[in-house]
Design an enzyme around this catalytic site. Structure first.
Site, mmCIF file in Angstrom:
data_model
loop_
_atom_site.group_PDB
_atom_site.id
_atom_site.type_symbol
_atom_site.label_atom_id
_atom_site.label_comp_id
_atom_site.label_asym_id
_atom_site.label_seq_id
_atom_site.Cartn_x
_atom_site.Cartn_y
_atom_site.Cartn_z
ATOM 1 C CD GLU A 176 -58.003 -59.187 -103.979
ATOM 2 O OE1 GLU A 176 -59.083 -59.758 -103.988
ATOM 3 O OE2 GLU A 176 -57.707 -58.312 -103.143
ATOM 4 C CG HIS A 460 -44.017 -63.704 -107.004
ATOM 5 N ND1 HIS A 460 -43.967 -64.577 -105.947
ATOM 6 C CD2 HIS A 460 -43.513 -64.367 -108.069
ATOM 7 C CE1 HIS A 460 -43.434 -65.717 -106.357
ATOM 8 N NE2 HIS A 460 -43.137 -65.615 -107.642
ATOM 9 C CD GLU A 461 -46.467 -60.474 -104.172
ATOM 10 O OE1 GLU A 461 -45.628 -59.815 -104.794
ATOM 11 O OE2 GLU A 461 -46.174 -61.537 -103.591
ATOM 12 C CD GLU A 485 -44.944 -66.053 -100.811
ATOM 13 O OE1 GLU A 485 -43.847 -65.664 -101.215
ATOM 14 O OE2 GLU A 485 -45.977 -65.372 -100.915
HETATM 15 C C1 NOJ Z 1 -43.621 -62.055 -101.962
HETATM 16 C C2 NOJ Z 1 -43.202 -63.008 -103.032
HETATM 17 O O1 NOJ Z 1 -44.210 -63.940 -103.296
HETATM 18 C C3 NOJ Z 1 -41.928 -63.676 -102.591
HETATM 19 O O2 NOJ Z 1 -41.542 -64.648 -103.527
HETATM 20 C C4 NOJ Z 1 -40.857 -62.635 -102.372
HETATM 21 O O3 NOJ Z 1 -39.737 -63.266 -101.830
HETATM 22 C C5 NOJ Z 1 -41.319 -61.543 -101.413
HETATM 23 N N1 NOJ Z 1 -42.585 -61.058 -101.771
HETATM 24 C C6 NOJ Z 1 -40.341 -60.380 -101.373
HETATM 25 O O4 NOJ Z 1 -40.347 -59.718 -102.593
HETATM 26 CA CA CA Z 2 -46.680 -63.622 -102.671
#
Ligand code: NOJ
Ligand code: CA
Length: 682
Positions: A176, A460-461, A485
């Protein structure tokens, strides 16, 4: 008593509340530019918003639909009307601005359902110079102790058909919020996340969002015909939107208003509508920059899982700690340090162990080494969406981190929606969205447990930000958008150059973002043949200023920074805690320039970024302190720089500067500029 006297008193009372018998109750912002009018249309609550007498939001519905009961939408009668004025200036312990003025007029209307055993509901409006917040309060009452909300009927009936910048909600194939923004008229929107940014035909900029989202579902905006958007609350897997009990207060529904898109960035309405600091002493909370065993995995140069390419080894962690210590970075993130990464962790998140390290990583040794070097270790808690597994371990894990001196934790919930695990009342597994009430509650648990252990959180997320950092200042930052990323691995080639010129006016209006800037190795090796960073070097530097975050990453590999010492110098210098913020140029999707004053030194920093077009922008330096001489250290796109054809050239120059000056900035296509204004000390 003289009846004339009574009439005069009544008149004064009604005028104070903006109320005359049949007319709506109105309330103006303290400066008189924004007006909210509330009334009952055949007993149904309706509100309207005007600015300088021109309607922005037409008469719009309010209320709720409840499971197994009559809707809470009227017919009502007005029980009482109260108004109040408020004006205070409060201090952010850290932030994009130190002192924030919270000045509003409030209108609170108590409603009572008509008929026998009428239920009670209050609506409260706060009207500011920069917009409006309103919420529902349902007081404790017999017959309405516990209830389930199946719909919130709040509407935003927009006058006209503004242009909207939005991301669709309920994308089942993605995490999301991690999408590119679209720009369409409101009439062509699907259900979208907030903050939703709008540009009206008469040149006003609006942001519809919410503040203080606790124990409720996040609000999306769904088209409801004729330029009307309706609240859409994220459902639980059982279809209920909110499981509630009285007394309850909903989050604030917010409409920010500005004449210039930059005015949305410097509106602090969302923070103002949140409760003050609930933690007391927050001297242990410290914004800072961090390096990390992170980008190597995204580039597939190392793995999260154990094996020959495991990134999180004791030895590698020490190397990153040395790098951070040499460059004055406060922290080092280590991802893949714990057990559970082997195999497909996005499916087997319940195998994650948050206290036991991988065989080749000695957490005690690394933590001791970090503290010896004056660097803070940042713990990583990826859950893979297995929330019950994480909650079970939360207390023990945070207790351990505190003992080891780990004061920051990055959490993660990688799972396409709606696949966040929940165990329901019958012990069955259910799948939830990232932004439903279940996760809102979960994040609250995490932040409160973290505060007990003096831990700062970077999510994150996440669920989107609604300003909770004011109340829980250890809730530092979050992702909640397409971050850098995506440049490493996204099949669509990463974030297009315009992305960073949209984020400040959309996602960042909610709060800080952990975008992870500072990639200086813009092109990758054979592991990533189809990806690259879609910016110039100068733009990477500018992102530190343009995208506010109290925790900012120096995201690249130490060996890349060693190749580009000029760029590294700016990344070392740039602070993450600001006294003040000014927006100098603002055109959504085209370019943006922001200047911020360092809280600690009084130096100013400027960041400017453009989309795929090259630009020449003039930055007046009137924000600098009058009478003070500065040296401007300018990091600009070098000769022939171009995000796609020639991203690396960076030119660094110095020149004297003061408040009367103007700097002419030449931004390459997909480029940017970063400037440090150093006060010359006598
Ligand atoms: C998604 C995250 O946004 C990222 O920063 C992280 O390295 C990976 N998940 C693994 O947890
Ligand atoms: Ca992410």
């Amino acid at each position: 008593m003289d009846s004339r006297f009574i009439w005069v008193v009544l008149f004064i009372l009604c005028a104070a509340a903006g109320l005359s018998s049949a007319a709506p109750a109105t309330i103006d912002s303290p400066d008189g530019s924004v007006r909210v009018a509330f009334d009952l249309e055949e007993g149904r609550p309706k509100y309207r918003i005007e600015r300088f007498g021109r309607e922005l939001i037409q008469r719009s519905a309010m209320g709720f639909v409840l499971k197994g009961g009559r809707p809470l939408q009227g017919p009502f009668e007005i029980g009482s009307v109260h108004t109040r004025t408020f004006d205070e200036t409060w201090v952010q312990p850290w932030g994009e601005k130190r002192e924030i003025r919270n000045r509003y007029n409030e209108l609170a209307v108590s409603l009572v359902e008509k008929g026998k055993n009428g239920r009670r509901m209050d609506v409260v409006f706060r009207v500011y110079e920069d917009g409006v917040g309103f919420r529902y309060e349902i007081p404790a009452q017999n017959g309405l102790e516990r209830f389930e909300i199946t719909d919130e009927t709040t509407e935003f009936a927009l006058a006209g058909d503004p242009a909207a910048w939005w991301i669709p909600a309920y994308n089942r194939d993605q995490v999301e919020y991690e999408q590119l923004y679209r720009r369409t008229p409101v009439s062509a929107m699907d259900t979208a996340h907030t903050p939703l940014t709008l540009e009206t035909a008469n040149g006003l900029y609006l942001s519809i969002h919410e503040a203080a989202l606790t124990d409720y579902a996040a609000m999306q905006l769904a088209p409801a015909g004729r330029n009307t958007l309706k609240a859409d609350l994220t459902p639980w897997s059982d279809g209920i939107r909110v499981k509630a009990r009285t007394p309850m207060k909903t989050p604030w529904r917010t409409i920010q208003i500005a004449d210039d898109p930059g005015g949305l960035i410097t509106s602090y309405l969302i923070l103002n509508l949140n409760e003050p600091n609930a933690l007391g002493d927050v001297s242990w909370i410290k914004p800072g920059k961090y390096a990390g065993i992170w980008w190597a995995m995204h580039l597939d140069l190392a793995t999260w899982s154990t094996g020959p390419r495991h990134g999180a080894t004791t030895e590698n962690a020490k190397k990153y700690i040395d790098f951070a210590s040499r460059n004055g970075l406060a922290g080092v993130l280590v991802e893949g340090w714990n057990r559970g990464w082997d195999g497909d962790w996005t499916v087997h998140g319940d195998r994650f162990d948050f206290t036991r390290s991988a065989r080749d990583y000695d957490i005690r040794e690394v933590a001791a080494y970090a503290s010896e070097k004056g660097v803070g270790l940042i713990g990583h808690n990826e859950t893979g969406g297995a929330v019950p597994n994480y909650e079970r371990q939360l207390k023990e894990a945070f207790a351990l981190y505190e003992k080891l001196g780990i004061h920051t934790v990055k959490t993660g919930y990688v799972a396409n929606g709606p696949r966040l695990q929940r165990i329901d009342g019958k012990g069955e597994k259910a799948g939830e969205w990232h932004h439903g009430q279940y996760m809102v509650r979960h994040h609250q648990k995490v932040v409160e447990e973290a505060a007990r252990r003096r831990i700062m959180i970077d999510v994150h997320e996440p669920v989107k930000d609604t300003g909770l950092r004011r109340t829980w200042p250890n809730l530092m930052t979050r992702e909640g958008a397409r971050g850098q990323e995506y440049e490493a691995w996204s099949p669509d080639g990463g974030n297009p150059p315009e992305h960073a010129t949209i984020l400040p006016f959309t996602r960042l209006l909610a709060g800080p973002m952990d975008y992870t800037p500072g990639i200086v190795g813009l092109r990758f090796g054979p592991e990533r043949p189809r990806n690259r960073v879609n910016t110039t070097t100068a733009k990477q530097l500018a992102l530190y200023v343009v995208l506010y975050s109290p925790l900012h990453m120096a995201a690249d590999l130490p060996e890349n920074y060693e190749k580009y010492p000029d760029a590294l110098r700016f990344i070392r210098d740039v602070p993450v805690d600001w006294e003040d913020t000014k927006v100098l140029h603002a055109r959504i999707g085209d370019y943006v320039t922001i200047a911020r004053k360092d809280r600690n030194s009084g130096d100013w920093y400027l960041g400017s970024v453009t989309d795929e077009e090259g630009r020449i922008l003039e930055a007046p330096l009137a924000f600098l302190e009058p009478g003070v001489k500065y040296t401007a250290q300018i990091y600009r796109d070098g000769k022939d720089a171009h995000w796609e054809k020639n991203p690396y050239p960076l030119t660094v120059t110095e020149e004297p500067a003061d408040a009367s000056g103007v700097i002419k900035m030449r931004l390459a296509p997909g480029g940017g500029q970063a400037i440090r204004f150093v006060r010359t000390r006598p």
